[in-house]
Design an enzyme around this catalytic site. Structure first.
Site, mmCIF file in Angstrom:
data_model
loop_
_atom_site.group_PDB
_atom_site.id
_atom_site.type_symbol
_atom_site.label_atom_id
_atom_site.label_comp_id
_atom_site.label_asym_id
_atom_site.label_seq_id
_atom_site.Cartn_x
_atom_site.Cartn_y
_atom_site.Cartn_z
ATOM 1 C CE1 TYR B 202 -4.108 1.998 0.902
ATOM 2 C CE2 TYR B 202 -2.480 3.352 2.026
ATOM 3 C CZ TYR B 202 -3.745 3.190 1.505
ATOM 4 O OH TYR B 202 -4.664 4.205 1.585
ATOM 5 C CE1 TYR B 545 -6.815 10.898 -16.384
ATOM 6 C CE2 TYR B 545 -8.902 11.910 -15.876
ATOM 7 C CZ TYR B 545 -7.794 11.214 -15.476
ATOM 8 O OH TYR B 545 -7.650 10.831 -14.168
#
Lengths: 668, 625
Positions: B202, B545
């Site tokens: 993480y 995008y």
């Protein structure tokens, strides 16, 4: 908007259709001139790239695709690129339309006059027009009318002008262009001309496809073309061509357009202008060359009554939803899109399937007049019928047709006898009515004595003209009729056997009728369903049982297909018995025709439809497809090599002499 | 010009000398930090910016810092709270109208989030006791506090955040462990192998590919390996312009600390406030200014990764090698399936002397794309060049803060009049390109002229620095805006692709239209926001995008609808020649298309690497393969 109905299960009976409006009514009440000059403001495509016809040419010639092909052709042929580019430019000049509103207005005026004289009414489903108005704004539109007459595309443009829709550009055969003035007039009303055959001419194909695609991509105008490729001389729908369909779908496949709307349009005539012309053509009298003087001579037609005409604009079919799950668009990812690509096997199959389904939609939306029923009955009774019996049978047939989902235009609140005599009057040139007896016959009988051959010819013209009306309703009866014949020749109640027979017939006739490839199970089930609903059959799990009351229906259905069964046998018979080794493709039609003529003269054949070149061509195509006949190229001649054993067994099976057996099927 | 550049060099020296102090000259601001949150000045740069208990400064069920959020105040005006951003404390007068008009939303209809985490909803941890004992013995920091575990159970996909807002908690890691150096990681991995526990690395937690989700089928104890405490710059080599870094360092800290030495990496992904170096490596990240500095794969010189098989690294710092397939490329984009990236050597650059925003208005999107294509062809792209479509341009406009004087509002009106009336641009078609130039002053000005000249050929009009800067601001606040939307029944997300130049326009149009159509077909009551921008240019194509959001009132399962639409949009992208991902990665969200994307053989190659490196599937997040 665009429906996905194309793949939904067909329940023909439940089909809801729109109502019609007569567009001539308004024309009869107000000034044609004012109509032609009225303000025309068509609804436009939301993504329209405004451009003039002349700009279009530049865009096409400078497109990456065309530039690529020009370079390719130049390097293959050794000509300079300038030279090839010049050639491309000439091809485009020869092809391109030059839509001009003034000419359209001229047509709007003259056609108003002409249509009012020719037709009692021209009926259009206005809901279809409204759907089209929607569709035109959303995505580029391709109009796909059925093709029965020269009138078709004139009528299409006329109607679109009338309803303030953008005028289409129409793919027309080159033969029109040779007509003085008229060719140019058609060009200025939106027609563009393509050569009938340009097989492997890369440059021509590139110019042509880029021209069509550019117009489509820019939303320049709806593209109109005939899926059937040419006018159907028999009024049966023709096996569709996929070339142009591929061109208009490719911009979607390649992601250049979000979607394309295909709008099938069914145009039906109560009486076809070219009726006897077609019959003669089918019998080998060459088609008159399109010429302006010919057109002027044809003015005679203006004085006749052609009844009513119906135009049905079908639901727009979205190419995107058609292709969903069938076309993997990412197959176009790895090649620059301007490089021409032959459609893949999958794509080809998809195109073919889509084309068939679109033609089926055309068929199903085709309006049928009462005369179609009467013609069917008269053909089945060559010796004629009493008027009362004809009326009675017509009424019976009407109910059968309706139960099978026919789109019948039967006048409300009118006695059947009234309707029948009305129809007989309109088509009186095909019949004789004397003392209450109705019969197909030559009415304007030639004065001088005729030879037996000529008599057969005249009779055949009448029969084939009449058949062209019966053919209009064939698609309604086709599947149940195939089943009826299959039951008759299967000699068995077992469902499997009947299905095998059905499948054999369906396969045999798939060049003759519109039978979607791969749909044989659905077709079989549909036929079973319809006949069961009529109480003709009981379909059990493994058995098909005829009910006592169903005999007349089955007999009728069998005789619907009878001319075709006989015709096919005649051709097969000819190929088995009469041919030598060197039958060329060119000789085939005349040879079969004279063979059939001999049989008729000898009284051994009653079926005049065997004389039809359309049928003969279809048999040949079927035999080639089934590999019972092969084409062999010898020098510049193409000869036909006949596998006589195979053809003979096909003939026997068609004649019901031996039940369909596995070996035959296996060979198919 | 000459005096300019010599003075520029002088200034560079000054900057290098006075690290803390920002230059007075407003034109020479140092880096693209304007839009991002700034750490409080007082904080010493060596302090740990990411605490172990992240929830103390960050939202547990939304984006970013707890103190920074959009809200509609009592007057119905939008404002942005906190002090961290340029936008903080400002009123955004036009956002409400835009929001209501675009989504058909209404401030009366609220859909607030569960205020706090319901601890009883978190399943008790499934601890592997011997493993825990060994960790304790090794003296490693760890926790099985539910808040810590929940925080590390998700990235920022819509479905993840939506569930948290509703207080729904799925499978979460059973414990969190914080290594503080490479050796700690080696120890943890060794113990994990020994006791057969599942490790999920993480970093910044900004994944948008479901990469952090705990696989439902995992029965072993799941341990979240939080790299945030491995955040040191180990050395800076000014001779070779490289820096050796611990992989847990997050983007903004890395840049700030390098800046103190007069350097930068220039790697600025939109998530750089929170995302970590190790995360960039593991997902093949891309930065806004890649035109100058390159994407992550061009920035790394050396990577050290701990795998169950041992440590993988190269033996030298050579700038390029021909030693078979580059082993870095097994690591780049491995998405935590092979091991933990612990240390990375990155290229660094001196801080650019001068930076300038800019913008160009085009009459329509087509012209804009043609211009970007030409800029790419001439290889003269500025540090960043982005083209927003009309919808996004309007979106950007809605974020304009309250203008302070009548004069500025008069000027704005005049500008609008000039563009729409005088130049004839249709306000519903025009679109804007935002630019960021960087380098020495003279060159920047020259470069700027070159780009504006190209733009002029495509009908582009220079539209000022302000518009440009606001465009970049949008990318840093968009995630905060999503939280605002979710307070009022609006859900949305972004996704990206890369595509060859000749297909850019078609792909943009088709995907946007597909989104609109799918929403309609799935019963979404209001038209969605479906907008895109061309956000990176390459020689052979561009990165596109998309933003997609809709008002979900009247839908019983909005997240499911959202996922179906996004799925359809991705299918549309692939059908139009776009890639599966440009920089977000595959995770679990896009796994189903991997085979199609890289071929069966390609997938098999990746699988065999995984099988060799991690036969026990210790790194069991099940991403990618």
């Amino acid at each position: 908007m665009a429906s996905r109905a194309l793949y939904s299960p067909r329940h023909p009976v439940l089909k809801k259709r729109d109502d019609f409006e007569d567009v001539l009514e308004e024309r009869r009440r107000s000034s044609d001139l004012r109509y032609a000059l009225r303000c025309y403001t068509p609804t436009l495509y939301k993504g329209l790239v405004p451009c003039k016809a002349s700009m279009l040419k530049t865009i096409v010639l400078q497109s990456d695709h065309l530039q690529y092909v020009i370079k390719q052709v130049s390097s293959e042929s050794g000509d300079s690129t300038e030279c090839v580019a010049e050639e491309a430019s000439l091809i485009l000049d020869e092809m391109a339309q030059r839509l001009q509103l003034s000419i359209v207005r001229f047509f709007a005026f003259t056609l108003s006059k002409a249509f009012k004289r020719l037709f009692r009414s021209v009926c259009v489903n206005e809901e279809g027009i409204q759907r089209l108005q929607q569709a035109v704004q959303e995505h580029p539109v391709v109009l796909l009318p059925s093709h029965r007459s020269y009138m078709d595309f004139l009528m299409m443009s006329y109607l679109l002008y009338m309803y303030d829709l953008p005028l289409p550009v129409i793919a027309a055969g080159m033969d029109f262009m040779s007509m003085k003035f008229v060719g140019e007039m058609l060009r200025m009303s939106g027609a563009f001309f393509i050569r009938r055959s340009f097989g492997s001419d890369k440059l021509y194909w590139a110019v042509f496809s880029e021209y069509v695609k550019t117009m489509l991509r820019n939303g320049y105008a709806p593209i109109e073309f005939f899926l059937e490729g040419t006018r159907s001389r028999t009024c049966k729908s023709l096996t569709p061509k996929t070339g142009l369909l591929n061109i208009v779908m490719e911009p979607f496949f390649k992601g250049e357009l979000f979607d394309v709307n295909l709008v099938p349009v069914s145009i039906s005539y109560e009486r076809i202008l070219e009726e006897s012309l077609y019959a003669r053509e089918l019998l080998g009298v060459p088609k008159p060359k399109e010429s302006t003087s010919g057109l002027l001579k044809a003015r005679r037609v203006l004085s006749e009554d052609y009844g009513s005409m119906h135009v049905y604009f079908g639901h727009p079919v979205s190419v995107r939803s058609l292709a969903e799950g069938k076309i993997n668009r990412s197959q176009y990812n790895l090649l620059p899109r301007y490089i021409p690509q032959k459609p893949s096997v999958d794509t080809h199959e998809f195109l073919n399937d889509a084309a068939f389904r679109l033609v089926r939609i055309q068929e199903e939306n085709m309006v049928l007049k009462p005369w179609v029923l009467i013609a069917t009955l008269l053909l089945q009774n060559p010796d004629g019928l009493d008027l009362s019996s004809l009326t009675e049978q017509t009424d019976w047939l009407r109910h059968l047709a309706l139960a099978f989902g026919a789109f019948l235009d039967w006048p409300d609140h009118e006695a059947c006898s009234e309707v029948v005599s009305c129809s007989l009057a309109l088509h009186r040139h095909l019949l004789s009515v004397s003392a209450g007896h109705v019969q197909l016959s030559v009415t304007d009988a030639p004065q001088v004595e005729t030879t037996p051959e000529e008599a057969v010819f005249h009779r055949a013209v009448i029969v084939l003209s009449c058949a062209s009306y019966r053919n209009q309703i064939l698609h309604v009866f086709l599947r149940p009729a195939l089943l009826a014949v299959a039951i008759q020749s299967a000699n068995s109640n077992r469902k499997d056997d009947v299905y095998n027979c059905f499948n054999f017939l369906r396969n045999m006739f798939s060049n003759e009728f519109i039978l979607c490839p791969g749909d044989s199970v659905q077709d079989f089930e549909e036929a079973c369903y319809l006949l069961m609903k009529r109480g003709v059959l009981q379909v059990l799990e493994h058995e098909i049982v005829m009910s006592a009351s169903g005999h007349s229906t089955l007999a009728f259905l069998c005789s619907v297909l009878d001319p075709f069964l006989q015709g096919y046998q005649v051709v097969c018979h000819y190929l088995c018995e009469e041919t030598n080794e060197n039958l060329t493709e060119k000789e085939f039609i005349p040879a079969v025709r004279s063979f059939a003529l001999k049989l008729i003269l000898a009284g051994r054949l009653k079926c005049y439809e065997a004389l039809s070149s359309d049928l003969q061509k279809n048999v040949l195509a079927a035999l080639l497809r089934l590999k019972a006949v092969r084409k062999v190229k010898v020098g510049d001649q193409v000869t036909l090599k006949v596998n006589k054993i195979a053809v003979n067994s096909l003939e026997d099976t068609l004649g019901g002499k031996i039940p369909t057996q596995k070996p035959i099927l296996a060979r198919l | 010009m000459a005096s300019n550049s010599s003075s520029a060099q002088q200034r560079l020296r000054i900057i290098a000398g006075h690290l803390q102090k920002r230059p007075e000259d407003e034109n020479a601001s140092v880096a693209a930090q304007e839009c991002k949150a700034e750490a409080p000045r007082s904080e010493p740069s060596s302090a740990t910016p990411v605490p172990k208990r992240r929830q103390e400064i960050m939202k547990w069920n939304g984006w970013g810092y707890s103190d920074s959020r959009f809200l509609f105040n009592k007057k119905g005006q939008a404002e942005f709270t906190g002090k961290r951003y340029r936008l903080s404390g400002l009123i955004l007068p036009s956002l409400k109208d835009w929001f209501e008009a675009t989504f058909g939303a209404n401030l009366q209809h609220k859909s607030p989030a569960t205020p706090s985490l319901n601890l009883s909803a978190v399943a008790p941890p499934n601890l592997n006791e011997p493993f825990v004992e060994d960790l304790k013995a090794a003296g490693l920091a760890m926790s099985h506090d539910p808040e810590d575990r929940v925080f590390r159970a998700h990235g920022h996909c819509l479905h993840e955040i939506f569930a948290l807002r509703e207080g729904r908690i799925g499978r979460v890691p059973d414990m969190v462990v914080w290594p503080s150096c490479h050796n700690d990681v080696e120890k943890i991995v060794e113990l994990a192998c020994k006791h057969d526990v599942c490790l999920i690395p993480y970093g910044g937690g900004t994944s948008v590919s479901s990469a952090l989700e705990c696989p439902r089928e995992e029965t072993r104890s799941i341990v979240s390996l939080d790299t945030s405490q491995m955040n040191r710059i180990l050395w800076i080599d000014e001779k070779n312009l490289t820096a050796h870094l611990e992989a847990g360092i997050i983007g903004q800290d890395l840049e700030r600390q390098l800046n103190e030495h007069g350097y930068c990496t220039g790697h600025e992904p939109d998530s750089m406030e929170f995302s970590s170096l190790g995360g960039w490596v593991a997902t093949r990240a891309s930065g806004m200014k890649k035109n100058i500095y390159g994407n992550i794969e061009e920035l790394v010189v050396h990577i050290k990764m701990v795998t169950p098989r041992g440590v993988i690294e190269k033996s030298c710092l050579g700038p390029r090698m021909s030693t078979g397939p580059d082993i870095h490329h097994f690591i780049l984009g491995s998405e935590g399936t092979l091991g933990v990236v612990t240390e990375v050597t990155l290229k660094i650059r001196p801080i650019p002397e001068y930076q300038k925003y800019g913008s160009v208005v085009f009459p329509n999107f087509q012209q804009g794309v043609a211009c970007l294509r030409e800029v790419a062809r001439q290889r003269c792209a500025p540090a960043s060049i982005r083209l927003m479509d009309n919808e996004q341009f309007q979106f950007g406009h809605a974020l304009k803060p309250q203008v302070s004087t009548i004069f500025t509002s008069f000027l704005d009106g005049l500008k609008k009049f000039y563009i729409t009336k005088f130049k004839g641009f249709d306000p519903h078609h025009l679109c804007v390109a935002t630019l960021l130039f960087e380098g020495d002053r003279g060159k920047v000005l020259q470069h700027e002229k070159q780009v504006y000249d190209i733009a002029a050929k495509f009908g582009g009009l220079a539209a000022g620095e302000d518009n440009g800067q606001r465009g970049y601001m949008l990318t840093f606040v968009i995630a905060y805006l999503r939280d605002l939307g979710m307070d009022y029944y609006v859900i949305g997300e972004s996704f990206e692709t890369s595509v060859p130049w000749d297909r850019v326009l078609d792909l943009c149009r088709n995907v946007k239209e597909r989104i609109v159509r799918e929403c309609k077909e799935r019963g979404v009551q209001f038209p969605p926001l479906s907008t895109c921008r061309v956000t990176q240019t390459y020689d052979a194509g561009a990165c596109v995008y998309f933003y997609f959001a809709f008002n979900y009132r009247g839908l019983s399962d909005p997240v499911h609808v959202y996922e179906q639409v996004e799925h359809a949009a991705r299918e549309e992208i692939l059908a139009n020649g776009g890639s599966l991902s440009h920089h977000h990665g595959v995770g679990k969200l896009r796994k189903e298309w991997m085979k199609e994307s890289v071929s069966g053989v390609g997938l098999g190659m990746l699988k065999s690497v995984k099988e060799y490196v991690d036969p026990q599937n210790i790194f069991g997040n099940r991403n990618l393969l």
